[in-house]
Design a protein around this motif. Structure first.
Motif, short mmCIF file in Angstrom:
data_model
loop_
_atom_site.label_atom_id
_atom_site.label_comp_id
_atom_site.label_asym_id
_atom_site.label_seq_id
_atom_site.Cartn_x
_atom_site.Cartn_y
_atom_site.Cartn_z
N THR A 88 0.85 -1.20 0.00
CA THR A 88 0.00 0.00 0.00
C THR A 88 0.88 1.24 0.00
O THR A 88 1.99 1.23 0.52
CB THR A 88 -0.91 0.04 1.25
N PRO A 89 0.40 2.33 -0.57
CA PRO A 89 1.19 3.57 -0.55
C PRO A 89 1.29 4.12 0.87
O PRO A 89 0.36 4.00 1.66
CB PRO A 89 0.40 4.52 -1.46
N LEU A 90 2.45 4.67 1.18
CA LEU A 90 2.71 5.28 2.49
C LEU A 90 3.49 6.57 2.29
O LEU A 90 3.96 6.85 1.18
CB LEU A 90 3.55 4.35 3.36
N ASN A 91 3.66 7.30 3.34
CA ASN A 91 4.56 8.45 3.35
C ASN A 91 5.65 8.19 4.38
O ASN A 91 5.36 7.72 5.49
CB ASN A 91 3.82 9.73 3.73
N LEU A 92 6.89 8.49 4.01
CA LEU A 92 7.99 8.49 4.97
C LEU A 92 7.87 9.82 5.71
O LEU A 92 7.90 10.89 5.08
CB LEU A 92 9.33 8.38 4.25
N ILE A 93 7.70 9.77 7.03
CA ILE A 93 7.46 11.02 7.76
C ILE A 93 8.65 11.47 8.60
O ILE A 93 8.69 12.63 9.02
CB ILE A 93 6.18 10.95 8.63
N SER A 94 9.61 10.57 8.86
CA SER A 94 10.81 11.01 9.57
C SER A 94 11.92 9.98 9.43
O SER A 94 11.66 8.80 9.21
CB SER A 94 10.54 11.30 11.05
N VAL A 95 13.15 10.47 9.56
CA VAL A 95 14.34 9.63 9.60
C VAL A 95 15.22 10.20 10.70
O VAL A 95 15.53 11.39 10.69
CB VAL A 95 15.10 9.64 8.26
N GLY A 96 15.61 9.38 11.63
CA GLY A 96 16.45 9.85 12.72
C GLY A 96 17.60 8.90 12.98
O GLY A 96 17.66 7.80 12.43
#
Length: 146
Positions: A55-63
């Motif tokens: 399913t499509p998603l959004n990457l919302i953060s990378v830490g």
């Protein structure tokens, strides 16, 4: 005649069974690496590849646990901060020099080339992926993805 039909039906049933078991795309990441800043106090940059899931998603953060803050950016010299990056179902999205990347601010000064860092990628559905990222020096060539 039955003997000719039966092997044909078995072959067709086997082909259908294999088709029914085809794997769905799975959300994953790979090829992580971090380029340290050339000037102390400046941010490092992180790169990796994401493979979209079913399913499509959004990457919302990378830490990372070795950076105080991080921001996702797009573009090279005229980069701009982005709050999320769309990850279409089954697609491959690359974070690479001159394009999408993650700026890692206030890096631990003890991080040196050759170390493997852990990046934590968080998606809009709450999924989190850990991605290892090899650290390279500011003037070193990008790692070979092969």
């Amino acid at each position: 005649m039955r003997r000719a039909i039966f092997p044909g039906l078995c072959a067709l049933a086997g082909a259908l069974a294999l088709t029914g078991c085809s794997s769905r795309p799975e959300l994953s990441s790979e090829e992580g690496w971090v380029r340290l800043a050339a000037v102390p106090g400046r941010p490092a940059a992180a790169y990796f590849v994401i493979h979209g899931g079913p399913t499509p998603l959004n990457l919302i953060s990378v830490g990372s646990d070795v950076a105080i803050t991080s921001e996702m950016h797009e573009g090279g010299m005229a980069m701009r901060k982005v709050d999320s990056v769309p990850i279409p179902a089954g697609a491959t999205v690359s974070f690479q020099p001159g394009g999408r990347h993650v700026m890692l601010y206030d890096m631990n000064p003890g991080v040196k080339p050759g170390r493997i860092l852990s990046l934590l990628l968080t998606f809009s559905d709450g999924t989190r992926l850990r991605q290892g990222a090899r650290v390279i020096g500011a003037g070193n060539p990008a790692p070979d993805a092969s």
